[in-house]
Structures are given as C-alpha cells and as structure tokens.
Scaffold this motif. Structure first.
Motif, mmCIF file in Angstrom:
data_model
loop_
_atom_site.group_PDB
_atom_site.id
_atom_site.type_symbol
_atom_site.label_atom_id
_atom_site.label_comp_id
_atom_site.label_asym_id
_atom_site.label_seq_id
_atom_site.Cartn_x
_atom_site.Cartn_y
_atom_site.Cartn_z
ATOM 1 N N ASN A 27 92.411 89.950 -41.105
ATOM 2 C CA ASN A 27 92.398 89.420 -42.476
ATOM 3 C C ASN A 27 91.132 88.623 -42.782
ATOM 4 O O ASN A 27 90.815 88.384 -43.946
ATOM 5 C CB ASN A 27 93.619 88.533 -42.716
ATOM 6 N N MET A 28 90.428 88.191 -41.735
ATOM 7 C CA MET A 28 89.202 87.398 -41.918
ATOM 8 C C MET A 28 87.960 88.265 -42.113
ATOM 9 O O MET A 28 86.890 87.754 -42.409
ATOM 10 C CB MET A 28 88.989 86.502 -40.691
ATOM 11 N N GLN A 29 88.096 89.571 -41.945
ATOM 12 C CA GLN A 29 86.940 90.463 -42.109
ATOM 13 C C GLN A 29 86.490 90.479 -43.580
ATOM 14 O O GLN A 29 87.311 90.273 -44.475
ATOM 15 C CB GLN A 29 87.307 91.895 -41.690
ATOM 16 N N PRO A 30 85.207 90.747 -43.818
ATOM 17 C CA PRO A 30 84.730 90.842 -45.208
ATOM 18 C C PRO A 30 85.527 91.866 -46.008
ATOM 19 O O PRO A 30 85.867 92.933 -45.482
ATOM 20 C CB PRO A 30 83.272 91.299 -45.056
ATOM 21 N N GLY A 31 85.848 91.512 -47.255
ATOM 22 C CA GLY A 31 86.491 92.457 -48.159
ATOM 23 C C GLY A 31 88.004 92.511 -48.043
ATOM 24 O O GLY A 31 88.645 93.269 -48.773
ATOM 25 N N VAL A 32 88.617 91.734 -47.150
ATOM 26 C CA VAL A 32 90.083 91.754 -47.060
ATOM 27 C C VAL A 32 90.662 90.678 -47.984
ATOM 28 O O VAL A 32 91.254 91.006 -49.018
ATOM 29 C CB VAL A 32 90.576 91.579 -45.598
ATOM 30 N N ILE A 33 90.466 89.393 -47.655
ATOM 31 C CA ILE A 33 90.932 88.309 -48.544
ATOM 32 C C ILE A 33 89.802 87.862 -49.452
ATOM 33 O O ILE A 33 89.995 87.657 -50.644
ATOM 34 C CB ILE A 33 91.483 87.122 -47.715
ATOM 35 N N LEU A 69 84.327 84.955 -41.034
ATOM 36 C CA LEU A 69 83.802 84.946 -39.667
ATOM 37 C C LEU A 69 82.307 84.703 -39.589
ATOM 38 O O LEU A 69 81.772 84.504 -38.490
ATOM 39 C CB LEU A 69 84.165 86.271 -38.976
ATOM 40 N N GLY A 70 81.627 84.711 -40.738
ATOM 41 C CA GLY A 70 80.177 84.523 -40.713
ATOM 42 C C GLY A 70 79.523 85.618 -39.898
ATOM 43 O O GLY A 70 79.833 86.791 -40.077
ATOM 44 N N ASP A 71 78.635 85.233 -38.978
ATOM 45 C CA ASP A 71 77.906 86.215 -38.164
ATOM 46 C C ASP A 71 78.598 86.470 -36.830
ATOM 47 O O ASP A 71 78.047 87.137 -35.961
ATOM 48 C CB ASP A 71 76.488 85.693 -37.867
ATOM 49 N N GLU A 72 79.793 85.916 -36.655
ATOM 50 C CA GLU A 72 80.397 85.945 -35.329
ATOM 51 C C GLU A 72 81.259 87.180 -35.107
ATOM 52 O O GLU A 72 81.917 87.671 -36.015
ATOM 53 C CB GLU A 72 81.252 84.691 -35.125
ATOM 54 N N CYS A 78 96.325 82.416 -46.913
ATOM 55 C CA CYS A 78 95.783 82.080 -45.610
ATOM 56 C C CYS A 78 95.748 83.357 -44.756
ATOM 57 O O CYS A 78 96.682 84.131 -44.787
ATOM 58 C CB CYS A 78 96.663 81.027 -44.952
ATOM 59 N N PRO A 79 94.656 83.564 -43.988
ATOM 60 C CA PRO A 79 94.596 84.760 -43.127
ATOM 61 C C PRO A 79 95.724 84.803 -42.097
ATOM 62 O O PRO A 79 96.046 85.863 -41.577
ATOM 63 C CB PRO A 79 93.244 84.642 -42.414
ATOM 64 N N LYS A 106 80.260 80.629 -37.529
ATOM 65 C CA LYS A 106 78.879 80.213 -37.794
ATOM 66 C C LYS A 106 78.230 81.264 -38.680
ATOM 67 O O LYS A 106 78.374 82.459 -38.441
ATOM 68 C CB LYS A 106 78.121 80.056 -36.470
ATOM 69 N N GLY A 107 77.546 80.779 -39.720
ATOM 70 C CA GLY A 107 76.942 81.704 -40.679
ATOM 71 C C GLY A 107 77.795 81.877 -41.932
ATOM 72 O O GLY A 107 77.329 82.395 -42.932
ATOM 73 N N SER A 108 79.074 81.432 -41.890
ATOM 74 C CA SER A 108 79.913 81.486 -43.083
ATOM 75 C C SER A 108 79.525 80.338 -44.021
ATOM 76 O O SER A 108 79.269 79.222 -43.575
ATOM 77 C CB SER A 108 81.395 81.358 -42.701
ATOM 78 N N ARG A 109 79.525 80.639 -45.319
ATOM 79 C CA ARG A 109 79.153 79.642 -46.328
ATOM 80 C C ARG A 109 80.131 78.464 -46.311
ATOM 81 O O ARG A 109 79.800 77.360 -46.712
ATOM 82 C CB ARG A 109 79.199 80.325 -47.695
ATOM 83 N N PHE A 110 81.360 78.706 -45.874
ATOM 84 C CA PHE A 110 82.379 77.658 -45.893
ATOM 85 C C PHE A 110 82.675 77.098 -44.504
ATOM 86 O O PHE A 110 83.677 76.422 -44.308
ATOM 87 C CB PHE A 110 83.669 78.181 -46.541
ATOM 88 N N ARG A 111 81.798 77.391 -43.535
ATOM 89 C CA ARG A 111 82.031 76.784 -42.217
ATOM 90 C C ARG A 111 81.943 75.266 -42.338
ATOM 91 O O ARG A 111 81.021 74.721 -42.957
ATOM 92 C CB ARG A 111 80.995 77.270 -41.198
ATOM 93 N N LEU A 112 82.921 74.574 -41.727
ATOM 94 C CA LEU A 112 82.935 73.110 -41.725
ATOM 95 C C LEU A 112 82.324 72.638 -40.406
ATOM 96 O O LEU A 112 83.014 72.367 -39.438
ATOM 97 C CB LEU A 112 84.370 72.605 -41.906
ATOM 98 N N GLU A 113 80.995 72.581 -40.390
ATOM 99 C CA GLU A 113 80.248 72.261 -39.170
ATOM 100 C C GLU A 113 80.544 70.808 -38.756
ATOM 101 O O GLU A 113 80.284 69.880 -39.530
ATOM 102 C CB GLU A 113 78.753 72.449 -39.464
ATOM 103 N N PRO A 114 81.081 70.606 -37.543
ATOM 104 C CA PRO A 114 81.508 69.254 -37.169
ATOM 105 C C PRO A 114 80.407 68.190 -37.285
ATOM 106 O O PRO A 114 80.657 67.115 -37.842
ATOM 107 C CB PRO A 114 81.979 69.429 -35.715
#
Ligand SMILES: [Zn+2]
Length: 150
Positions: free
Chosen positions: A13-19, A25-28, A91-92, A133-141
């Motif tokens: 569900n986290m893949q591009p184009g699903v939700i 997942l960004g670049d991961e 939610c995924p 990492k690489g996702s626009r919405f990653r909450l980098e600690p």
C-alpha cells in the motif's frame, strides 16, 4: 527481520500510486520492518520518544488550524501554515482514515521546517513508521529535534 503478512500488505500500500501518487517509501527498497527498526534507532539517537514527538506534532497541527488558512505564530519561535485540501487517506496498515491536512512547521530563527500530515502523525505514533528517506513527508528525527523542541 521477518515480514509479517500485515507488514507485506502495508508495504504494498506504500508503493507509489496506491494510496498517494508518490507513495511513502521515498528512495528506499528495503523491507518496511527494517526501516522501522533502523528509525527506532534514529529516534533514540536523537533523544526523541515516539509518544512525545507525536503529541508535539499534533499540538502544532491543532494550533495551526486556528489560523483558518492564515499562518500562525507560536511563542514568537514557530510559524505554522496549515493547508487543508479536504478529503481523507487510509493508513497503509488499514486501521483508519485521516484528513489530508498538511502543516508546515517552521523554526523562525533557522527557517528550517518539518512538514506533517494527520496520517504521518498516526504512522509515527502507532506504527513507528516515519516514511522512507527521500519521501517528501519523511519525519527525519534529527530535523524534528532541531525544529520542534527547545
Ligand atoms: Zn495505521
């Protein structure tokens, strides 16, 4: 770490184009359980707890909504801009729906920002998932530590 069927479903569900168009997942490409285990370590290294960080993000989101579309300043230190495109996202992990509302939280003295949604707060709090990492919405600690806390 071993993927459970629930984790495998969530990762699909986290893949591009699903939700969402961009996905989560960004670049991961590593299994989501391994991302979560690594990011639990990154949160620990930053000295952040998932519960307190989720509360802090929810507080800024709530205060920002009071601006009704206009930016809100908090304690002279933070500028919050909330954008509400309406609608909801699942939610995924398939345990609820969340408003698409986005808050940009900017630390005024450094101009550094954290961008958060209702769903990303839920993912952080309930699933310890802060996006790839690489996702626009990653909450980098480390960024959250600098921007959100004193
Ligand atoms: Zn969930």
């Amino acid at each position: 770490m071993k993927m459970t069927p629930a984790m495998t479903m969530a990762q699909e569900n986290m893949q591009p184009g699903v939700i969402t168009e961009e996905g989560f997942l960004g670049d991961e490409t590593i299994p989501v359980v391994d991302m979560i285990a690594r990011d639990e370590g990154e949160m620990r290294d930053a000295g952040l707890s998932f519960v307190d960080t989720a509360k802090r993000l929810a507080y800024f989101m709530e205060e920002g909504q009071k601006g009704l579309g206009e930016p809100v300043t908090i304690d002279d230190k933070w500028l919050i801009r909330v954008v509400d495109p309406r609608g909801q996202l699942p939610c995924p992990f398939k345990d609820g729906f969340f408003h698409k509302m986005t808050a940009q939280i900017t630390r005024k003295e450094t101009n550094e920002s954290v961008v958060v949604t209702d769903l990303s707060i839920h993912l952080l709090r309930e699933h310890h998932f802060i996006e790839g990492k690489g996702s626009r919405f990653r909450l980098e600690p480390q960024v959250m530590k600098r921007v959100l806390f004193d």
